[in-house]
Write a protein that holds these residues in place. Structure first.
Motif, PDB file in Angstrom:
ATOM      1  N   LEU A 509       0.835  -1.200   0.000  1.00 39.25           N
ATOM      2  CA  LEU A 509       0.000   0.000   0.000  1.00 39.25           C
ATOM      3  C   LEU A 509       0.869   1.249   0.000  1.00 39.25           C
ATOM      4  O   LEU A 509       1.812   1.359   0.785  1.00 39.25           O
ATOM      5  CB  LEU A 509      -0.917   0.001   1.232  1.00 39.25           C
ATOM      6  CG  LEU A 509      -1.686   1.299   1.510  1.00 39.25           C
ATOM      7  CD1 LEU A 509      -2.693   1.570   0.398  1.00 39.25           C
ATOM      8  CD2 LEU A 509      -2.404   1.215   2.857  1.00 39.25           C
ATOM      9  N   CYS A 510       0.537   2.177  -0.885  1.00 42.69           N
ATOM     10  CA  CYS A 510       1.208   3.474  -0.945  1.00 42.69           C
ATOM     11  C   CYS A 510       0.143   4.558  -0.783  1.00 42.69           C
ATOM     12  O   CYS A 510      -0.877   4.535  -1.496  1.00 42.69           O
ATOM     13  CB  CYS A 510       1.937   3.631  -2.285  1.00 42.69           C
ATOM     14  SG  CYS A 510       3.039   5.043  -2.359  1.00 42.69           S
ATOM     15  N   LEU A 511       0.342   5.487   0.151  1.00 38.53           N
ATOM     16  CA  LEU A 511      -0.689   6.483   0.433  1.00 38.53           C
ATOM     17  C   LEU A 511      -0.103   7.882   0.510  1.00 38.53           C
ATOM     18  O   LEU A 511       1.067   8.069   0.847  1.00 38.53           O
ATOM     19  CB  LEU A 511      -1.417   6.144   1.738  1.00 38.53           C
ATOM     20  CG  LEU A 511      -0.615   6.235   3.035  1.00 38.53           C
ATOM     21  CD1 LEU A 511      -0.867   7.567   3.732  1.00 38.53           C
ATOM     22  CD2 LEU A 511      -0.963   5.091   3.971  1.00 38.53           C
ATOM     23  N   LYS A 512      -0.950   8.861   0.202  1.00 37.70           N
ATOM     24  CA  LYS A 512      -0.603  10.273   0.343  1.00 37.70           C
ATOM     25  C   LYS A 512      -1.832  11.002   0.868  1.00 37.70           C
ATOM     26  O   LYS A 512      -2.949  10.755   0.399  1.00 37.70           O
ATOM     27  CB  LYS A 512      -0.143  10.876  -0.986  1.00 37.70           C
ATOM     28  CG  LYS A 512       0.425  12.284  -0.830  1.00 37.70           C
ATOM     29  CD  LYS A 512       1.119  12.747  -2.100  1.00 37.70           C
ATOM     30  CE  LYS A 512       1.781  14.103  -1.904  1.00 37.70           C
ATOM     31  NZ  LYS A 512       2.495  14.545  -3.126  1.00 37.70           N
ATOM     32  N   TRP A 597       7.092  10.413  -6.022  1.00 37.80           N
ATOM     33  CA  TRP A 597       6.927  11.358  -7.123  1.00 37.80           C
ATOM     34  C   TRP A 597       5.593  12.088  -7.046  1.00 37.80           C
ATOM     35  O   TRP A 597       4.611  11.572  -6.492  1.00 37.80           O
ATOM     36  CB  TRP A 597       7.030  10.638  -8.467  1.00 37.80           C
ATOM     37  CG  TRP A 597       8.298   9.862  -8.642  1.00 37.80           C
ATOM     38  CD1 TRP A 597       9.494  10.113  -8.053  1.00 37.80           C
ATOM     39  CD2 TRP A 597       8.493   8.713  -9.470  1.00 37.80           C
ATOM     40  NE1 TRP A 597      10.435   9.204  -8.459  1.00 37.80           N
ATOM     41  CE2 TRP A 597       9.846   8.320  -9.334  1.00 37.80           C
ATOM     42  CE3 TRP A 597       7.677   7.976 -10.312  1.00 37.80           C
ATOM     43  CZ2 TRP A 597      10.386   7.222  -9.998  1.00 37.80           C
ATOM     44  CZ3 TRP A 597       8.204   6.881 -10.991  1.00 37.80           C
ATOM     45  CH2 TRP A 597       9.549   6.509 -10.831  1.00 37.80           C
ATOM     46  N   ASP A 598       5.557  13.265  -7.659  1.00 33.46           N
ATOM     47  CA  ASP A 598       4.273  13.950  -7.811  1.00 33.46           C
ATOM     48  C   ASP A 598       3.575  13.396  -9.049  1.00 33.46           C
ATOM     49  O   ASP A 598       4.117  12.556  -9.781  1.00 33.46           O
ATOM     50  CB  ASP A 598       4.470  15.461  -7.900  1.00 33.46           C
ATOM     51  CG  ASP A 598       5.425  15.867  -9.024  1.00 33.46           C
ATOM     52  OD1 ASP A 598       5.606  15.075  -9.972  1.00 33.46           O
ATOM     53  OD2 ASP A 598       6.003  16.969  -8.959  1.00 33.46           O
ATOM     54  N   ALA A 599       2.362  13.890  -9.313  1.00 31.72           N
ATOM     55  CA  ALA A 599       1.547  13.330 -10.396  1.00 31.72           C
ATOM     56  C   ALA A 599       2.197  13.534 -11.759  1.00 31.72           C
ATOM     57  O   ALA A 599       2.193  12.627 -12.609  1.00 31.72           O
ATOM     58  CB  ALA A 599       0.160  13.957 -10.365  1.00 31.72           C
ATOM     59  N   ALA A 651      -3.933  10.580  -6.058  1.00 34.11           N
ATOM     60  CA  ALA A 651      -3.950   9.172  -6.482  1.00 34.11           C
ATOM     61  C   ALA A 651      -2.761   8.874  -7.383  1.00 34.11           C
ATOM     62  O   ALA A 651      -2.071   7.857  -7.215  1.00 34.11           O
ATOM     63  CB  ALA A 651      -5.265   8.849  -7.198  1.00 34.11           C
ATOM     64  N   LEU A 652      -2.494   9.753  -8.349  1.00 34.67           N
ATOM     65  CA  LEU A 652      -1.371   9.535  -9.259  1.00 34.67           C
ATOM     66  C   LEU A 652      -0.036   9.718  -8.545  1.00 34.67           C
ATOM     67  O   LEU A 652       0.951   9.062  -8.898  1.00 34.67           O
ATOM     68  CB  LEU A 652      -1.470  10.492 -10.441  1.00 34.67           C
ATOM     69  CG  LEU A 652      -2.609  10.193 -11.422  1.00 34.67           C
ATOM     70  CD1 LEU A 652      -2.710  11.264 -12.501  1.00 34.67           C
ATOM     71  CD2 LEU A 652      -2.426   8.817 -12.059  1.00 34.67           C
ATOM     72  N   SER A 653       0.008  10.575  -7.541  1.00 34.61           N
ATOM     73  CA  SER A 653       1.234  10.709  -6.759  1.00 34.61           C
ATOM     74  C   SER A 653       1.501   9.436  -5.960  1.00 34.61           C
ATOM     75  O   SER A 653       2.648   8.980  -5.861  1.00 34.61           O
ATOM     76  CB  SER A 653       1.133  11.913  -5.825  1.00 34.61           C
ATOM     77  OG  SER A 653       2.316  12.066  -5.067  1.00 34.61           O
ATOM     78  N   ALA A 654       0.441   8.844  -5.388  1.00 28.13           N
ATOM     79  CA  ALA A 654       0.592   7.566  -4.677  1.00 28.13           C
ATOM     80  C   ALA A 654       1.048   6.474  -5.633  1.00 28.13           C
ATOM     81  O   ALA A 654       1.887   5.623  -5.285  1.00 28.13           O
ATOM     82  CB  ALA A 654      -0.721   7.178  -4.007  1.00 28.13           C
TER      83      ALA A 654
END
Length: 1133
Positions: A509-512, A597-599, A651-654
């Protein structure tokens, strides 16, 4: 009792230390002076009895006083030094009438090892642990006592049976009364007997001498692989394969003795691989005592107290797990412990930031240049890799072995039971074939494991150095690269990793997080989680409240084993959730921008790497490479597709953080190229997304948040976190692993759409009506492997993206044939599984018209034959793959040779070879006629082929000027012509194309199979649904009491109500006192003839503690889940 009748003949003996190894220890140097340390004997996998025959005693470091808490009749795990843990029974010695011997660190416990026939021996009290059953976590894969040996599995079964009896009955199992060899030897050691060789007989038999004509016999070297497959293959590394430039540069040579005749008549003796470096000559082995040169001689004038004091100088206390002499007996402090820059508190990361710095990176290490310059080339490379992956255990390939150095070697000894090799620096290792077993143990314990492979041979290294103008000593070493980093959340179970021991999914799991207002009451989460074993991604973004309710629900429905987050990003509330609900999960923070990374950077990397590029010309023309789920998250105003949509930035950053981590673990190409993406939408949000799975499109599901799942103990109990006593355990009778995973999803999100509920209930009734067919289908489903994970494996092997630039494509593997056989076995297993699926559909075809359920018709109906069917017709594809190559030949040889018409490149190369050979034959016939000699023939091999061999009598005539003399032989001369040279060049080119096609045949074959991934995956999804429906039907038919189908009423102006008659708790069949559970009636919101004022919409349950209030609440909820555990149900939706 014959020797071969004992289970110990299946195990290998621990190799004795030799005098040559002892002499080699004195010359061992530190890592800065030698590239490879001298090896000592490898640890044996033989059972305890073999060790008992050699005394079972080895010097150990000083330890605190040991107290034994076991009594006769206790079932325990016992371990002899250098041997696996074995289920055993504590009982009194037949003669001494006591189960204890010695005191303090010398305390031993007398046990009988479960076996047929049984054996017994004295085991050090330190190596006796409580036995809690074969289902305990420590006995399963990843546990300290886990073993793949069938003999130990049989022993555990016997131990489980003994556990069901009381101690008196257990003691009746102690039937072994014959004295063991270890007892006699221990008596000799404790007495005043001298250590001179004893040529007398032992137990009425002469000691077997391992000598012949004054020379020590060499034993056959066997290595047990991870699986049964190939376990009989003899492991014979030759000097050429094992040699590397590292050894050349350090002046150390690796030698392995060749196999000769066995020393015993009954059965061959298997000993683990022992690499002997150095050229010191070995004296003949004369007696048993000479096999133990490192064992200190005992004399009568040394008291036990003196020995106890002297033992404190034998080894550092930090390495008490070292259970053999192994070379560490004379070391008090390892070399790496003396390095100041490696000490805790003085370490710096790669950017030279200290440990107390807020931006300190614990995953890297600063290694001074002056230290690296003193290292040998191989060890320098190891330190360079370690400096980049300081938090990772590095399995460093040297020849045919994976070596562990310094702090990694300490972990290997403590966690894996490996042996330290001799020298002043910590060093241990194991054969290449055992990688899967050892790596999985460390990963399950929370370690990261890096597999470092040699990516060139010594010959390739020499050619590279010759092409350089001024090669240095650091260039004269074979290249090594990290080919894989394995963590608990990134396991893909490749052929090197072995097979999974559990069927449930393990998510990464990756979250932001972003706080939505100044008060912190509202927040937004961007999440990306993936099951790396099947390559399925979920990406989503959602709003949440101050209690993190939706986030709690997410981690409850999809429990992650590893969590990634941006450093300093999670709020205090989120950290509390991570600490309370996910304390057992591995949690790792990533640096902003560079790692998380950012989106925009995420979209840029996805476009540049070409993960989703297909062969389809239409896709390439339109530029539609991103999966639909990701494409919907891109801003419509950006034609380049590098800007995220307004509601999808997090979501895209995660996803970017997840892609970075997969890239670091070197599995990004094989997983992302599957393009298996789904949008995650919280269960309480109306969903409009298009899921990749047809059967996941059903909307209107009941919301079960994390707190509800915990309180109901739906998936795991609150006592020990297992499934014991849960609804999942009660219902789960699924036959397939992918069916078990789907059942868990259904329980986490039950249906609340009346039409969907009734349709599922119709499916259960339809299956109950055909018990014969269901039983037949169940037997077929038992034969299915985990096809969902096999499809992911096949995709990974066939991926052209991975084959081009992945380090694994350059790795030199010495067990390549074994791995090829495993790949082919997995592929053929998948084909057989889909054939079984086809049989299931044919069995259900007869009853198709009688089914009332739409979902059942969808999963068993062929798409081409029934308008409602969803199951693809696989008959054409399966027939194609049946005729593509010889299956049995490929399974045995590990090489796939495609049949004509299957591989265009291979077929074209064969046609060109045949054409050129015919041209050469026709040219020869013309030359025979031209010279008038029929005896002219082609001669030569390899590059010297097709030289015309002409008798000298013919050459004396006038030969054409085009003839070029190449070689001569008495009475003959050999010629070439330009025509032959051209035709031969075309032939060689065709042969090279054939060989290249054959070498890449397996990958291309798997790639062609993977082109129809959607069809194969749809078939798996259909059978998964059928498996779960059969599971529910079996529960309904074989429940613990009467069951019924509920009446679900639609709203018609009436207030909601619930009426349950004769309901029971599905997970409780007996009360605390052993009585049968008493059914009860529950009426809420409707009239009851027996109870006045029963139309209340709220019921207050009161009673004393432990009176059953919680049980009643769970009972109502569970009955609502499975809709059956009662005599009558009626409720308004």
């Amino acid at each position: 009792m014959s020797r071969q009748s004992s289970l110990f003949s299946f195990f290998t003996k621990s190799p004795p230390a030799t005098s040559s190894r002892k002499s080699g220890a004195s010359s061992s140097t530190s890592p800065t002076e030698a590239d490879l340390p001298p090896s000592s004997g490898r640890k044996s996998d033989s059972p305890p009895k073999e060790s008992a025959k050699h005394g079972g005693k080895t010097p150990r470091a000083a330890t605190p006083s040991v107290v034994c808490e076991f009594t006769p009749g206790d079932v325990v795990w016992a371990k002899m030094p250098g041997h696996p843990w074995w289920p055993s029974l504590v009982y009194n010695h037949p003669k001494d009438d006591t189960h204890l011997r010695g005191r303090g660190k010398s305390l031993h416990v007398h046990v009988q090892f479960f076996d047929e026939p049984p054996s017994r021996g004295w085991v050090g009290a330190k190596y006796v642990k409580s036995y809690t059953g074969s289902t305990a976590a420590e006995a399963r894969k990843g546990g300290a006592f886990f073993s793949t040996r069938t003999e130990i599995a049989r022993a555990m079964k016997m131990a489980d049976e003994a556990m069901t009896s009381d101690k008196e009955k257990r003691l009746s199992l102690a039937v072994c009364a014959e004295p063991s060899d270890s007892e006699e030897e221990m008596e000799v050691e404790e007495s005043s007997v001298s250590d001179e060789p004893n040529p007398e007989q032992k137990n009425g038999r002469p000691l077997r001498q391992a000598k012949s004509n004054g020379k020590a016999k060499k034993r056959r070297i066997m290595v047990e692989p991870d699986s049964d497959e190939g376990s009989d293959d003899e492991f014979k590394p030759d000097a050429k394969d094992c040699a590397s430039s590292d050894e050349d540069s350090s002046g150390v040579e690796a030698k392995v003795s060749s196999a000769e005749s066995e020393t015993e008549e009954d059965s061959p003796v298997k000993v683990p691989v022992k690499r002997k470096r150095g050229s010191a000559s070995k004296p003949p082995v004369k007696n048993l005592q000479s096999l133990l040169p490192d064992t200190p001689k005992r004399t009568v004038n040394v008291s036990a107290e003196a020995k106890l004091k002297l033992s404190s100088f034998s080894a550092p206390e930090a390495f008490e797990s070292q259970s053999n002499t192994g070379g560490a007996a004379s070391v008090s402090v390892w070399d790496h412990e003396k390095l100041e820059w490696l000490q805790d508190g003085r370490r710096k990361d790669a950017k030279r930031k200290k440990q107390d710095d807020a931006d300190y990176d614990p995953g890297s290490l600063y290694v001074p240049d002056d230290f690296l310059n003193k290292c040998t080339p191989g060890m320098r490379k190891w330190w360079q890799l370690k400096s980049q992956h300081f938090d990772t255990v590095i399995f460093y390939k040297v020849g045919k072995f994976y070596e562990l150095y310094h702090m990694d070697a300490v972990i290997g000894v403590n966690e894996l039971g490996l042996m330290f090799m001799k020298g002043t620096w910590a060093h241990s290792g194991f054969p290449e074939i055992a990688f899967g077993r050892f790596s999985d143990v460390l990963v399950q314990k929370g370690y990261k494991v890096a597999r470092v492979e040699q990516t060139e041979t010594p010959e390739m290294m020499e050619a590279r150095c010759k092409s350089m103008s001024h090669p240095t000593k650091f260039d004269k070493v074979v290249r090594r690269e990290i080919c894989r980093i394995i963590t608990k959340g990134t396991q893909t179970y490749s052929v090197l990793d072995g097979s999974p021991s559990e069927s449930h999914s393990k998510y990464l799991l990756c979250l932001k997080e972003k706080i939505n207002n100044s008060s912190g009451q509202q927040r937004i989460y961007g999440v990306c989680f993936v099951d790396t074993s099947v390559g399925k991604f979920y990406v989503g973004q959602f709003h949440d409240d101050r209690h993190c309710s939706r986030f709690r629900t997410l981690v409850a429905h999809y429990p992650p084993v590893q969590i990634l987050f941006e450093k300093c990003n999670p709020s205090l509330d989120t950290k509390k959730v991570l600490k309370s609900c996910l304390s057992s999960s591995i949690q790792e923070g990533l640096s902003p921008h560079s790692q998380f990374w950012d989106a925009s950077k995420t979209l840029k990397v996805l476009a540049e790497e070409g993960y989703f590029v297909k062969d389809s010309k239409e896709d390439q023309k339109n530029g539609d490479t991103l999966p639909p789920v990701l494409k919907a998250m891109i801003s419509d105003s950006d034609s380049l597709g590098l800007t995220a949509g307004e509601k999808h930035e997090l979501a895209l950053s995660a996803l970017g953080g997840c892609v970075f981590y997969l890239k670091k673990c070197l599995i990004d190409q094989e997983l992302l190229s599957m393009a298996n993406f789904n949008e995650y939408v919280p269960v309480d949000v109306e969903s409009t997304q298009t899921s990749a799975s047809f059967f996941a499109k059903t909307s209107q599901r009941m919301v079960l948040d994390g707190v509800t799942l915990t309180n109901l103990e739906l998936l795991q109990n609150g006592t020990n976190g297992s499934t014991e006593g849960t609804l999942l355990e009660k219902l789960d009778t699924c036959f397939t692993p992918f069916g078990k995973r789907l059942l868990k999803q259904w329980l986490c999100a039950p249906l609340c759409n009346p039409f969907s509920i009734n349709d599922r209930l119709n499916a259960v009734e339809d299956l109950i009506a055909i018990p014969g067919k269901v039983s037949e289908v169940g037997e077929l489903l038992k034969r299915l492997p985990d096809l969902e994970r096999l499809l992911s494996k096949i995709h990974s092997i066939g991926s052209p993206l991975k084959s081009q630039n992945h380090p694994d494509s350059r790795a030199v593997m010495y067990e390549e044939t074994t791995y090829s056989k495993k790949k082919i076995a997995d592929f053929l297993s998948a084909l057989e599984g889909f054939k079984v699926m086809r049989e299931v559909i044919m069995i259900m075809e007869d009853a198709f018209d009688d089914f009332k359920s739409n979902i059942l018709k969808q999963v068993v109906g062929l798409k081409d034959q029934n308008p409602k069917g969803r199951f693809p017709d696989l008959s054409v594809e399966l027939k194609r793959w049946d005729t593509s190559f010889d299956h049995e030949k490929a399974r045995k040889t590990g090489v796939i040779t495609p049949k004509a018409g299957f591989d265009p490149d291979y077929d074209e190369a064969l046609r060109d070879i045949k054409t050129e050979e015919q041209n050469l034959s026709g040219y020869l016939e013309k030359q025979r006629k031209r010279l008038g000699c029929k005896s002219i023939a082609y001669w030569g091999t390899a590059k010297n082929r097709y030289q015309m061999e002409i008798p000298e009598s013919v050459t004396e005539r006038n030969l054409p000027e085009a003839y070029e003399l190449k070689s001569t032989k008495k009475g003959f001369k050999r010629y070439w012509t330009k025509a032959i040279e051209n035709m031969f060049g075309d032939l060689v080119n065709a042969e090279e194309r054939r060989d290249a096609a054959l070498k890449d045949c397996m990958r291309r074959l798997f790639y062609n199979f993977d082109k129809n991934y959607k069809e194969w995956q749809t078939a798996v999804e259909c059978i998964a649904v059928l498996d779960v429906l059969i599971c529910l039907a079996q529960y309904s038919r074989g429940g613990d009491g009467p069951v019924c189908r509920p009446d679900v009423l639609l709203p018609d102006g009436t207030a909601p109500f619930l009426e349950l008659r004769g309901s029971r708790h599905p997970c409780i069949t007996k009360t605390f006192f052993g009585d049968d559970f008493i059914p009860n009636d529950i009426v809420i919101g409707c009239e009851d003839e027996e109870v006045e004022d029963s139309s209340a919409h709220c019921v207050l349950v009161t009673g004393p503690n432990m009176g059953g209030k919680s049980t009643l609440l769970r009972q109502v909820r569970f009955v609502m889940f499975d809709f059956k555990a009662s005599q009558k149900q009626r409720w308004l939706h």
